[in-house]
Design a protein around this motif. Sequence first.
Motif, PDB file in Angstrom:
ATOM      1  N   ASN A   1       0.835  -1.202   0.000  1.00  0.00           N
ATOM      2  CA  ASN A   1       0.000   0.000   0.000  1.00  0.00           C
ATOM      3  C   ASN A   1       0.872   1.255   0.000  1.00  0.00           C
ATOM      4  N   LEU A   2       1.922   1.223   0.825  1.00  0.00           N
ATOM      5  CA  LEU A   2       2.825   2.367   0.914  1.00  0.00           C
ATOM      6  C   LEU A   2       3.639   2.523  -0.363  1.00  0.00           C
ATOM      7  N   ALA A   3       4.030   1.416  -0.964  1.00  0.00           N
ATOM      8  CA  ALA A   3       4.781   1.480  -2.225  1.00  0.00           C
ATOM      9  C   ALA A   3       3.969   2.195  -3.294  1.00  0.00           C
ATOM     10  N   GLY A   4       2.688   1.899  -3.369  1.00  0.00           N
ATOM     11  CA  GLY A   4       1.824   2.561  -4.343  1.00  0.00           C
ATOM     12  C   GLY A   4       1.718   4.049  -4.086  1.00  0.00           C
ATOM     13  N   ILE A   5       1.645   4.435  -2.817  1.00  0.00           N
ATOM     14  CA  ILE A   5       1.556   5.850  -2.470  1.00  0.00           C
ATOM     15  C   ILE A   5       2.835   6.581  -2.868  1.00  0.00           C
ATOM     16  N   GLU A   6       3.978   5.986  -2.562  1.00  0.00           N
ATOM     17  CA  GLU A   6       5.255   6.645  -2.841  1.00  0.00           C
ATOM     18  C   GLU A   6       5.467   6.835  -4.344  1.00  0.00           C
ATOM     19  N   VAL A   7       5.090   5.844  -5.135  1.00  0.00           N
ATOM     20  CA  VAL A   7       5.220   5.977  -6.587  1.00  0.00           C
ATOM     21  C   VAL A   7       4.247   7.040  -7.109  1.00  0.00           C
ATOM     22  N   ALA A   8       3.028   7.061  -6.568  1.00  0.00           N
ATOM     23  CA  ALA A   8       2.034   8.052  -7.002  1.00  0.00           C
ATOM     24  C   ALA A   8       2.505   9.464  -6.695  1.00  0.00           C
ATOM     25  N   LEU A   9       3.191   9.662  -5.579  1.00  0.00           N
ATOM     26  CA  LEU A   9       3.702  10.984  -5.250  1.00  0.00           C
ATOM     27  C   LEU A   9       4.752  11.439  -6.256  1.00  0.00           C
ATOM     28  N   GLU A  10       5.492  10.487  -6.824  1.00  0.00           N
ATOM     29  CA  GLU A  10       6.457  10.826  -7.877  1.00  0.00           C
ATOM     30  C   GLU A  10       5.745  11.163  -9.183  1.00  0.00           C
ATOM     31  N   LEU A  11       4.740  10.374  -9.539  1.00  0.00           N
ATOM     32  CA  LEU A  11       4.044  10.564 -10.803  1.00  0.00           C
ATOM     33  C   LEU A  11       3.115  11.773 -10.784  1.00  0.00           C
ATOM     34  N   PHE A  12       2.521  12.042  -9.598  1.00  0.00           N
ATOM     35  CA  PHE A  12       1.547  13.134  -9.475  1.00  0.00           C
ATOM     36  C   PHE A  12       1.995  14.096  -8.367  1.00  0.00           C
ATOM     37  N   PRO A  13       3.136  14.752  -8.540  1.00  0.00           N
ATOM     38  CA  PRO A  13       3.674  15.577  -7.451  1.00  0.00           C
ATOM     39  C   PRO A  13       2.821  16.792  -7.114  1.00  0.00           C
ATOM     40  N   ASN A  14       2.031  17.275  -8.070  1.00  0.00           N
ATOM     41  CA  ASN A  14       1.215  18.473  -7.842  1.00  0.00           C
ATOM     42  C   ASN A  14      -0.268  18.155  -7.695  1.00  0.00           C
ATOM     43  N   THR A  15      -0.565  16.880  -7.520  1.00  0.00           N
ATOM     44  CA  THR A  15      -1.955  16.431  -7.396  1.00  0.00           C
ATOM     45  C   THR A  15      -2.207  15.952  -5.971  1.00  0.00           C
ATOM     46  N   PRO A  16      -3.319  16.344  -5.351  1.00  0.00           N
ATOM     47  CA  PRO A  16      -3.608  15.857  -3.992  1.00  0.00           C
ATOM     48  C   PRO A  16      -3.724  14.334  -3.968  1.00  0.00           C
ATOM     49  N   ASN A  17      -2.990  13.716  -3.054  1.00  0.00           N
ATOM     50  CA  ASN A  17      -3.100  12.284  -2.800  1.00  0.00           C
ATOM     51  C   ASN A  17      -3.756  12.098  -1.440  1.00  0.00           C
ATOM     52  N   VAL A  18      -4.742  11.218  -1.387  1.00  0.00           N
ATOM     53  CA  VAL A  18      -5.512  11.002  -0.156  1.00  0.00           C
ATOM     54  C   VAL A  18      -5.476   9.518   0.200  1.00  0.00           C
ATOM     55  N   THR A  19      -5.284   9.221   1.472  1.00  0.00           N
ATOM     56  CA  THR A  19      -5.330   7.834   1.934  1.00  0.00           C
ATOM     57  C   THR A  19      -6.646   7.575   2.654  1.00  0.00           C
ATOM     58  N   VAL A  20      -7.271   6.457   2.316  1.00  0.00           N
ATOM     59  CA  VAL A  20      -8.513   6.021   2.952  1.00  0.00           C
ATOM     60  C   VAL A  20      -8.233   4.648   3.563  1.00  0.00           C
ATOM     61  N   PHE A  21      -8.514   4.489   4.846  1.00  0.00           N
ATOM     62  CA  PHE A  21      -8.062   3.327   5.597  1.00  0.00           C
ATOM     63  C   PHE A  21      -9.175   2.309   5.821  1.00  0.00           C
ATOM     64  N   ASP A  22      -8.845   1.033   5.626  1.00  0.00           N
ATOM     65  CA  ASP A  22      -9.803  -0.041   5.898  1.00  0.00           C
ATOM     66  C   ASP A  22     -10.231  -0.057   7.358  1.00  0.00           C
ATOM     67  N   THR A  23      -9.358   0.420   8.238  1.00  0.00           N
ATOM     68  CA  THR A  23      -9.624   0.363   9.678  1.00  0.00           C
ATOM     69  C   THR A  23     -10.401   1.577  10.182  1.00  0.00           C
ATOM     70  N   GLU A  24     -10.537   2.606   9.355  1.00  0.00           N
ATOM     71  CA  GLU A  24     -11.102   3.878   9.815  1.00  0.00           C
ATOM     72  C   GLU A  24     -12.506   3.735  10.397  1.00  0.00           C
ATOM     73  N   PHE A  25     -13.387   3.025   9.694  1.00  0.00           N
ATOM     74  CA  PHE A  25     -14.783   2.921  10.114  1.00  0.00           C
ATOM     75  C   PHE A  25     -14.919   2.271  11.486  1.00  0.00           C
ATOM     76  N   HIS A  26     -13.944   1.434  11.837  1.00  0.00           N
ATOM     77  CA  HIS A  26     -14.025   0.694  13.095  1.00  0.00           C
ATOM     78  C   HIS A  26     -13.384   1.433  14.270  1.00  0.00           C
ATOM     79  N   GLN A  27     -12.869   2.639  14.022  1.00  0.00           N
ATOM     80  CA  GLN A  27     -12.214   3.375  15.099  1.00  0.00           C
ATOM     81  C   GLN A  27     -13.202   3.918  16.131  1.00  0.00           C
TER      82      GLN A  27
END
Length: 401
Positions: free
Chosen positions: A130-156
């Motif tokens: 999951n983190l590998a995908g984020i890091e590559v996306a930050l390189e490809l889309f440096p000026n585009t907002p990247n947002v993380t949505v967590f599988d665990t969030e709803f259960h917090q």
Amino acid sequence: MHILVINSGSSSLKYQLIDMADDRVMALGVIERIGEEMGSITQKSNPDKWPDAKSVEHRVIPNHKAAMGLMVDKLIGEDWGVIDSLTDIDAVGHRVVQGGESFSAPVLVDADVVETIRDNIPLAPLHAANLAGIEVALELFPNTPNVTVFDTEFHQTMPPKAYLYPVPMDLYTDLKIRKYGFHGTSHKYVTREAAAFLGKPVGETDLITAHLGNGCSMAAVKRGRCVDTTMGLTPLAGLMMGTRSGDVDPALFPFIAQHRKMSVVEVDTLLNKQSGLLGICGLNDMRDVHAARKRGDEQAQLAFEMFAYRVKARIGAYLAVLGRADAVVFTAGIGENDDAVRAAACEGLEGLGIKLSPERNTTREPGVRRISTDDSPVAVLVVPTNEEMEIAHATQALVEA
């Protein structure tokens, strides 16, 4: 707004590009066998218009950076492209399996978020991709907002009495050992859809949601908020699944290790990848289990009964937790499509206010539908899940805010 949703796995990458003006999927694809001898990419462009048309290409895909580049080439290519350039993508939403206690809502990615996700990898080591995908996306889309949505969030929103294990407290304070739950994006999506179908505000809706597929989990939802769920520290806990055992006596670990001369890792692999439906009857796909049942296979029949029994038992337990429920909601591959599982899971629950309609249960219709009788105090619903759309909407809301 065009939002690219990315789900980066250890050897695969799934993606959808969505036009948020009308929730239209412009393109969807999957890249498989990343890092293996030969990989592949399959993309459908404008699937609503051409549902059967797809591009399939086989090539060596050495890593996630190469996979992401291949995805971009497909999205803007002459043959299957749906955008002119990367600037047509307004935001990127990422599915992240484990947010630990660090994240209770989607967040914009920055350096601190990346490091916090990295710190949580020990809680879900198999999902470091999951983190590998984020890091590559930050390189490809440096000026585009990247947002993380967590599988665990709803259960917090679970209270400590639900998420803590009855073990020494230093295991929680030092190692963060507790119930986290997963499939939260799906449970959150179907909660909202079910509330809308029932004509109730989400904050006034009590549900039991059952995400049943190769992986399975259930959640008790009180006033739109999760108060308990079946998966735990890892996705191994809870219901019987395709290859996962679900809840077992913890003493099985040392017992199996001693008598089979297996390591802890080997026992963990056995319970995650060689158990569940597969362990009982040799088949991990419920469709194959049904086919074997029809041939008179007694082990397949047993596997089916065990699976449905555990869903039924949890429905009863969560009715006790909630005190009341507006509906039981079935979703995901088995939950949406398998009337036999739904019937077996609801059989005999009339005394708890659950009355299934055999006719409605076996009728296939698109969208959200009620499969209980009109006089059932607790409705039973089938709600198709759409985790990618949930991620897209969460991404849009955060970026616009």
